[in-house]
Design a protein around this motif. Structure first.
Motif, PDB file in Angstrom:
ATOM      1  N   SER A  83       0.843  -1.189   0.000  1.00  0.00           N
ATOM      2  CA  SER A  83       0.000   0.000   0.000  1.00  0.00           C
ATOM      3  C   SER A  83       0.881   1.242   0.000  1.00  0.00           C
ATOM      4  CB  SER A  83      -0.907   0.003   1.235  1.00  0.00           C
ATOM      5  OG  SER A  83      -1.654   1.205   1.314  1.00  0.00           O
ATOM      6  N   SER A  84       0.614   2.163  -0.933  1.00  0.00           N
ATOM      7  CA  SER A  84       1.396   3.399  -0.971  1.00  0.00           C
ATOM      8  C   SER A  84       0.865   4.433   0.016  1.00  0.00           C
ATOM      9  CB  SER A  84       1.373   3.996  -2.382  1.00  0.00           C
ATOM     10  OG  SER A  84       0.100   4.559  -2.674  1.00  0.00           O
ATOM     11  N   GLY A  85      -0.389   4.284   0.421  1.00  0.00           N
ATOM     12  CA  GLY A  85      -1.005   5.303   1.262  1.00  0.00           C
ATOM     13  C   GLY A  85      -1.057   6.656   0.573  1.00  0.00           C
ATOM     14  N   TYR A  86      -1.093   6.627  -0.766  1.00  0.00           N
ATOM     15  CA  TYR A  86      -1.078   7.845  -1.588  1.00  0.00           C
ATOM     16  C   TYR A  86       0.155   8.705  -1.299  1.00  0.00           C
ATOM     17  CZ  TYR A  86      -5.785   6.756  -3.163  1.00  0.00           C
ATOM     18  OH  TYR A  86      -6.876   6.144  -3.721  1.00  0.00           O
ATOM     19  N   ASP A  87       1.238   8.048  -0.885  1.00  0.00           N
ATOM     20  CA  ASP A  87       2.514   8.722  -0.634  1.00  0.00           C
ATOM     21  C   ASP A  87       3.426   8.446  -1.828  1.00  0.00           C
ATOM     22  OD1 ASP A  87       5.247   9.169   0.146  1.00  0.00           O
ATOM     23  OD2 ASP A  87       4.627   9.162   2.240  1.00  0.00           O
ATOM     24  N   LEU A  88       3.728   9.487  -2.603  1.00  0.00           N
ATOM     25  CA  LEU A  88       4.499   9.323  -3.834  1.00  0.00           C
ATOM     26  C   LEU A  88       5.890   8.767  -3.563  1.00  0.00           C
ATOM     27  CD1 LEU A  88       4.694   9.710  -6.897  1.00  0.00           C
ATOM     28  CD2 LEU A  88       5.419  12.078  -6.480  1.00  0.00           C
ATOM     29  N   ASN A  89       6.572   9.283  -2.541  1.00  0.00           N
ATOM     30  CA  ASN A  89       7.921   8.800  -2.227  1.00  0.00           C
ATOM     31  C   ASN A  89       7.906   7.332  -1.841  1.00  0.00           C
ATOM     32  OD1 ASN A  89       9.189  11.272  -2.707  1.00  0.00           O
ATOM     33  ND2 ASN A  89       8.801  11.997  -0.611  1.00  0.00           N
ATOM     34  N   GLN A  90       6.900   6.941  -1.083  1.00  0.00           N
ATOM     35  CA  GLN A  90       6.794   5.536  -0.686  1.00  0.00           C
ATOM     36  C   GLN A  90       6.571   4.653  -1.907  1.00  0.00           C
ATOM     37  OE1 GLN A  90       5.124   4.287   3.106  1.00  0.00           O
ATOM     38  NE2 GLN A  90       3.491   3.220   1.991  1.00  0.00           N
ATOM     39  N   ASN A  97      11.995  -1.384  -5.321  1.00  0.00           N
ATOM     40  CA  ASN A  97      12.147  -2.712  -4.708  1.00  0.00           C
ATOM     41  C   ASN A  97      11.688  -3.816  -5.649  1.00  0.00           C
ATOM     42  OD1 ASN A  97      13.196  -1.685  -2.330  1.00  0.00           O
ATOM     43  ND2 ASN A  97      11.237  -1.680  -1.251  1.00  0.00           N
ATOM     44  N   PHE A  98      10.570  -3.587  -6.342  1.00  0.00           N
ATOM     45  CA  PHE A  98      10.099  -4.573  -7.311  1.00  0.00           C
ATOM     46  C   PHE A  98      11.141  -4.808  -8.403  1.00  0.00           C
ATOM     47  CE2 PHE A  98       5.437  -3.237  -6.421  1.00  0.00           C
ATOM     48  CZ  PHE A  98       5.337  -4.159  -5.391  1.00  0.00           C
ATOM     49  N   VAL A  99      11.741  -3.728  -8.885  1.00  0.00           N
ATOM     50  CA  VAL A  99      12.756  -3.844  -9.936  1.00  0.00           C
ATOM     51  C   VAL A  99      13.977  -4.584  -9.415  1.00  0.00           C
ATOM     52  CG1 VAL A  99      14.345  -2.559 -11.429  1.00  0.00           C
ATOM     53  CG2 VAL A  99      11.976  -1.785 -11.172  1.00  0.00           C
ATOM     54  N   ALA A 100      14.439  -4.202  -8.212  1.00  0.00           N
ATOM     55  CA  ALA A 100      15.612  -4.851  -7.625  1.00  0.00           C
ATOM     56  C   ALA A 100      15.386  -6.337  -7.405  1.00  0.00           C
ATOM     57  CB  ALA A 100      15.974  -4.170  -6.302  1.00  0.00           C
ATOM     58  N   ALA A 101      14.138  -6.704  -7.134  1.00  0.00           N
ATOM     59  CA  ALA A 101      13.806  -8.117  -6.896  1.00  0.00           C
ATOM     60  C   ALA A 101      13.558  -8.882  -8.195  1.00  0.00           C
ATOM     61  CB  ALA A 101      12.566  -8.209  -6.005  1.00  0.00           C
ATOM     62  N   PRO A 118       8.930   9.210 -13.293  1.00  0.00           N
ATOM     63  CA  PRO A 118      10.335   8.771 -13.241  1.00  0.00           C
ATOM     64  C   PRO A 118      10.502   7.334 -12.763  1.00  0.00           C
ATOM     65  CG  PRO A 118      10.110  10.986 -12.358  1.00  0.00           C
ATOM     66  CD  PRO A 118       8.719  10.460 -12.542  1.00  0.00           C
ATOM     67  N   ALA A 119       9.705   6.925 -11.797  1.00  0.00           N
ATOM     68  CA  ALA A 119       9.806   5.548 -11.300  1.00  0.00           C
ATOM     69  C   ALA A 119       9.366   4.558 -12.362  1.00  0.00           C
ATOM     70  CB  ALA A 119       8.953   5.386 -10.037  1.00  0.00           C
ATOM     71  N   VAL A 120       8.308   4.894 -13.094  1.00  0.00           N
ATOM     72  CA  VAL A 120       7.845   4.030 -14.183  1.00  0.00           C
ATOM     73  C   VAL A 120       8.910   3.936 -15.272  1.00  0.00           C
ATOM     74  CG1 VAL A 120       6.130   3.775 -16.026  1.00  0.00           C
ATOM     75  CG2 VAL A 120       5.407   4.476 -13.733  1.00  0.00           C
ATOM     76  N   ASP A 121       9.490   5.075 -15.615  1.00  0.00           N
ATOM     77  CA  ASP A 121      10.529   5.089 -16.655  1.00  0.00           C
ATOM     78  C   ASP A 121      11.708   4.204 -16.266  1.00  0.00           C
ATOM     79  OD1 ASP A 121       8.987   6.823 -18.124  1.00  0.00           O
ATOM     80  OD2 ASP A 121      10.143   8.624 -17.602  1.00  0.00           O
ATOM     81  N   GLN A 122      12.119   4.267 -15.005  1.00  0.00           N
ATOM     82  CA  GLN A 122      13.235   3.441 -14.541  1.00  0.00           C
ATOM     83  C   GLN A 122      12.895   1.953 -14.627  1.00  0.00           C
ATOM     84  OE1 GLN A 122      14.423   4.736 -10.616  1.00  0.00           O
ATOM     85  NE2 GLN A 122      14.794   6.849 -11.287  1.00  0.00           N
TER      86      GLN A 122
END
Length: 327
Positions: A83-90, A97-101, A118-122
């Protein structure tokens, strides 16, 4: 704690204690479509980041993703729901973490449709499949699976306009700055603009998509506006909060229309004493099931005919609530 809250708590507990765990310990499974024959690829892991798992809507979305992942990949597939809790940084950290895993696919319910780019692009640069659900994102994802949110706003506010016979004071209880919410409000405004005798008292108050937010925002609006005829809430939790505010203020002069088709909204609509009049239904389980199906097809080299998949919304009212199956 009532029975409904106990059921939700039990569901959340089962998610946390079962397949929904931190993804940083997931082993590298070697399933990278760029260096593997797609015909031989097997779905092994799915990462899901959702808005708020205290909201039953997202709990059902989590269940849909997990069920479909296991249906496709068997019991060995790993479904990680956070759950992000609508927190962009989280949410940034969750995607990293998903990518690293080396997660096979990422199912994304964006906390911020623009800010998450930016996170999607990475993730995409790392060769990961990213499927947006519930709300589109302003980024290059593999596919987007959402409710037809413009339609949801249109049918909700057409109901309001029809019931008011084209004349009255309306309030929109808004929500987080994500595309799905913006589209619902745009659909509503498009309809209301056709009725010059409908006065829009407020449209920008952010109730954060929650019951507490709906209670807070509507409590203030009730003080500000002594005459309200109808309220459009961008989702059912905030709509339920609006109903609570009305009860506390002992106001019965308006009716409420929400979006989601949430169980408590369906119950309220069925009640003779509730101000809840209608909700534009969504299919949270179907959205994530479809997202996993599409992601698995892409993993195997098969792209969808259209990257934008819309699920129609239907309006549940007091007249047809007895036939509604809900989630």
């Amino acid at each position: 704690m009532n029975v409904k809250k106990i059921a939700i708590a039990a569901t959340l507990l089962s998610i946390v204690s079962g397949t929904v765990v931190g993804c940083t310990n997931v082993p590298n499974n070697g399933n990278t479509a760029t260096n593997t024959d797609p015909k031989n690829v097997k779905l092994r892991s799915v990462g899901v980041t959702l808005g708020d798992l205290s909201n039953p809507f997202f709990v059902v979305m989590a269940q849909g993703a997990e069920k479909e992942a296991k249906k496709i990949g068997g019991d060995g597939v790993r479904a990680t729901v956070v759950s992000s809790g609508y927190d962009l940084n989280q949410q940034f950290n969750q995607i990293e973490n998903f990518v690293a895993a080396n997660t096979d696919m990422i199912i994304l319910n964006a906390a911020d449709s623009k800010g998450i780019r930016p996170a999607v692009d990475q993730a995409r640069q790392a060769g990961k499949i990213v499927i947006a659900v519930d709300t589109p994102v302003e980024a290059d994802v593999d596919a987007t699976v959402t409710t037809n949110n413009v339609q949801a706003g249109e049918i909700s506010c057409q109901y309001i306009a029809d019931r008011l016979k084209g004349k009255g004071n309306v309030v929109i209880v808004n929500g987080p700055p994500v595309t799905s919410v913006i589209q619902r409000v745009d659909g509503c405004l498009k309809v209301l603009a056709k009725y010059p005798n409908i006065k829009l008292l407020s449209k920008d108050q952010n109730a954060e998509g929650s019951r507490d937010g709906g209670l807070r925002v509507m409590s203030d609006l009730l003080v500000t506006f002594p005459k309200i005829d109808a309220v459009f809430a961008i989702n059912d939790p905030s709509g339920v909060g609006v109903d609570l505010a009305a009860n506390q203020a002992k106001r019965q002069d308006f009716f409420i229309v929400g979006v989601d088709g949430a169980p408590e909204a369906i119950q309220a609509i069925a009640s003779k004493d509730s101000l809840y009049a209608a909700t534009a239904t969504q299919n949270p389980r179907g959205m994530t099931q479809k997202a996993v199906q599409v992601g698995n097809d892409i993993l195997h080299g098969k792209k969808p005919e259209s990257p934008n998949i819309l699920i129609p919304a239907k309006l549940v009212t007091k007249e047809n609530v007895s036939t509604s199956t809900g989630w």
